[in-house]
Design an enzyme around this catalytic site. Sequence first.
Site, PDB file in Angstrom:
ATOM      1  N   ASP A   1      14.930  79.802  38.107  1.00 22.47           N
ATOM      2  CA  ASP A   1      13.852  79.159  38.846  1.00 22.47           C
ATOM      3  C   ASP A   1      14.005  79.615  40.295  1.00 22.47           C
ATOM      4  OD1 ASP A   1      12.137  77.521  40.247  1.00 22.47           O
ATOM      5  OD2 ASP A   1      12.960  75.628  39.479  1.00 22.47           O
TER       6      ASP A   1
ATOM      7  N   LYS B   1       5.187  78.248  47.645  1.00 20.73           N
ATOM      8  CA  LYS B   1       6.081  78.323  48.807  1.00 20.73           C
ATOM      9  C   LYS B   1       5.854  79.702  49.453  1.00 20.73           C
ATOM     10  CE  LYS B   1       8.631  74.972  46.496  1.00 20.73           C
ATOM     11  NZ  LYS B   1       7.840  73.786  46.213  1.00 20.73           N
TER      12      LYS B   1
ATOM     13  N   TRP C   1      15.645  69.754  40.289  1.00 21.21           N
ATOM     14  CA  TRP C   1      14.854  70.699  39.499  1.00 21.21           C
ATOM     15  C   TRP C   1      15.681  71.279  38.365  1.00 21.21           C
ATOM     16  CZ3 TRP C   1      10.291  69.295  40.443  1.00 21.21           C
ATOM     17  CH2 TRP C   1       9.875  68.973  41.738  1.00 21.21           C
TER      18      TRP C   1
HETATM   19  C1  LIG Z   1      12.962  74.830  42.929  1.00 19.11           C
HETATM   20  C2  LIG Z   1      11.739  74.164  42.374  1.00 19.11           C
HETATM   21  N1  LIG Z   1      11.516  74.188  41.051  1.00 19.11           N
HETATM   22  C3  LIG Z   1      10.447  73.599  40.491  1.00 19.11           C
HETATM   23  C4  LIG Z   1       9.527  72.937  41.244  1.00 19.11           C
HETATM   24  C5  LIG Z   1       8.353  72.294  40.568  1.00 19.11           C
HETATM   25  O1  LIG Z   1       7.264  73.132  40.743  1.00 19.11           O
HETATM   26  P1  LIG Z   1       5.795  72.747  40.266  1.00 19.11           P
HETATM   27  O2  LIG Z   1       5.353  71.629  41.128  1.00 19.11           O
HETATM   28  O3  LIG Z   1       5.027  74.014  40.481  1.00 19.11           O
HETATM   29  O4  LIG Z   1       5.866  72.373  38.839  1.00 19.11           O
HETATM   30  C6  LIG Z   1       9.695  72.889  42.631  1.00 19.11           C
HETATM   31  C7  LIG Z   1       8.687  72.172  43.457  1.00 19.11           C
HETATM   32  O5  LIG Z   1       8.845  71.974  44.624  1.00 19.11           O
HETATM   33  C8  LIG Z   1      10.832  73.505  43.206  1.00 19.11           C
HETATM   34  O6  LIG Z   1      11.041  73.470  44.528  1.00 19.11           O
HETATM   35 MG   LIG Z   2      16.346  70.706  44.324  1.00 24.83          MG
END
Ligand SMILES: Cc1ncc(COP(=O)(O)O)c(C=O)c1O
Ligand SMILES: [Mg+2]
Lengths: 359, 359
Positions: free
Chosen positions: B168, B192, B101
Amino acid sequence: MKKHNFSAGPAILPQPVFEQAAEAVRDFNGMGLSLLEISHRSPQFTAVLDEAQVLVRDLLGLSDAYEVLFLQGGASSQFFMTAMNLLDEKGKGGYVDTGSWSAKAIKEAQAFGPVEVVASSKASNYNAIPKGYPIPDGLTYLHITTNNTIFGTQYKALPETATRLVADMSSDIFSKPVDTERFDLIYAGAQKNMGPAGVTLVIVRKDALGKVGRHIPTMLDYRTHIKKGSSFNTPPVFPIYVSMLTLRWVKANGGLKAMQARNEAKAKLMYEAIDSNPLFDGTVAAAEDRSVMNATFNLIEGREDLFAPFLELCEEAGCSGVKGHRSVGGFRASLYNAMDLESVQVLADVMHAFTEKYA
Amino acid sequence: MKKHNFSAGPAILPQPVFEQAAEAVRDFNGMGLSLLEISHRSPQFTAVLDEAQVLVRDLLGLSDAYEVLFLQGGASSQFFMTAMNLLDEKGKGGYVDTGSWSAKAIKEAQAFGPVEVVASSKASNYNAIPKGYPIPDGLTYLHITTNNTIFGTQYKALPETATRLVADMSSDIFSKPVDTERFDLIYAGAQKNMGPAGVTLVIVRKDALGKVGRHIPTMLDYRTHIKKGSSFNTPPVFPIYVSMLTLRWVKANGGLKAMQARNEAKAKLMYEAIDSNPLFDGTVAAAEDRSVMNATFNLIEGREDLFAPFLELCEEAGCSGVKGHRSVGGFRASLYNAMDLESVQVLADVMHAFTEKYA
Ligand SMILES: Cc1ncc(COP(=O)(O)O)c(C=O)c1O
Ligand SMILES: [Mg+2]
Ligand SMILES: Cc1ncc(COP(=O)(O)O)c(C=O)c1O
Ligand SMILES: [Mg+2]
Ligand SMILES: [Mg+2]
Ligand SMILES: [Mg+2]
């Protein structure tokens, strides 16, 4: 008391859809888990996404040239995303300005390339759909808003041009058959005929993409979502599920031709109630431009004092959402697919009773 | 059989939240209408939006310097929106690369200004949180991913720097208290600890905005949503409602300190089950970097043949979602707020029983 929901959006959906959606929040398909807590990559949810796509294709009769996407951000995000993905300095986007939503689409597009407003009904406070205007050659696309939710106008025929159309169909998609081959792109916020707020339908012709040079962030590039089947990231699971249920209902009830017949019968009843009633006037200049989805009307001049009493009588009869959009005032009865003719009759009766009392 | 949902997201939410959400889909607050069919500008829904904002402020102890937004597009849209709104050629964004991510956030930011990766654990397959690296002066912000959902690592202390952070927090927001004053911006996909898929929380310091020169489409400019209280266009009504219910539950259950104690107890039980078990190994290098939210583990070398039999035993005991992310394999037990200690005990018992049989 039975409620008759005339809200313009989010709006009425079929009652069995609410029942099934509520059950899925408790226990989805007997999994022992809520739909809200399962992975979007589980076979149970990918089946939902697949079925939703197939229903869209089926109902609209889409050819293989088109892709179906379920995105986030509302129709308002499509105002800029369409231009960002389709338009650049080498091209020109044509726009017909038929209301507040068209105007926003025009404003957002201007940042991405030349935009020409080829026709507008702004001068008459958007009380008509422009007709008979010249459409220049060489446009990249011609953008229209097929149904103007706020002003109660609707295209009954598409503009005559060889140029492919881009359309905001937020408030009349799935209400009648559409000649989809005329379009490069169709978008719609779900929250009228398709489902609840939180998902946006985009139908795009593959060969219209990949022609602009600019950098497009991954999440804003339609090609990302095509490649990943609307699951590049976590899609809006529940709004997609409820949309799928609603589209199933549309199909089970005869598809778009049946919806059209049903919707025209309701609109006929509604506009007759307005026209025959001495206290109310329709707001749209010509009958042919009147929306089958959103009937807008006002009290006659000089009787604006009856605004609150009328809304009160509506509420007493279980008719909610009849107040017009805050930007234009007056009244608006939205008659989306899920509304029954009986509910329109209730409103017509309220108008009649109101006039007996006050006229 | 009771289900124990270890899914990484969309993920378990409190059972009473599912009950209330299902009821709202049938009949919202006794209105005789579904929550899905009422206007987002109705007093009934604006009350929900207000309460959700107040709960976020309250739980996180936000000062007036911050605004709370409920947007669409997922955390993935924030990867570019943060940079689009905060970064330009005059500045520099610092990033710590702690997983997939983070890497995506870095990639999307690069289109908007200079980006420097100040530390990375990529070389060790992201099995640690980097520490003790120099942080250059003059960064516009330092971006971190506080919990790495896929790799099972989590910051236990924030990087030492006077530079404001952008984070994030998708997978650990509301799991413990946070020193919010250290941040210019915090974002999190809801799915989550906060709610279902379809809404993204953004917390932004007002004075960080308005400093970049570029054109920003209306829907992508945080200031639009600040000005309109997250209702510039139709917000994702149902996902926001369920998030509000979930935050109410967090508050009623003691707030973030209580969540922290609860989550640490579950993580302790889970990691003890992994460590004490001769068939399983944790994947994170140092105990201090282990995530309290997502415990990742593998079968020991040479016993990878037991992968399917272990998942089968999990399913038999009602433990779902234990399979690791498709990009890394192995196992992952996600232990979000709503999960009970009893469920973790069930999984620990399954691991023990499995080892009795196969070790
Ligand atoms: C830490 C983190 N950031 C970003 C995301 C991506 O999120 P989204 O699917 O809402 O775009 C996730 C998805 O699991 C995540 O765990
Ligand atoms: Mg990760
Ligand atoms: C025709 C039309 N276009 C666009 C919009 C904006 O949609 P959204 O709120 O999903 O951004 C609306 C909303 O009512 C609409 O009726
Ligand atoms: Mg309009
Ligand atoms: Mg009349
Ligand atoms: Mg071990």
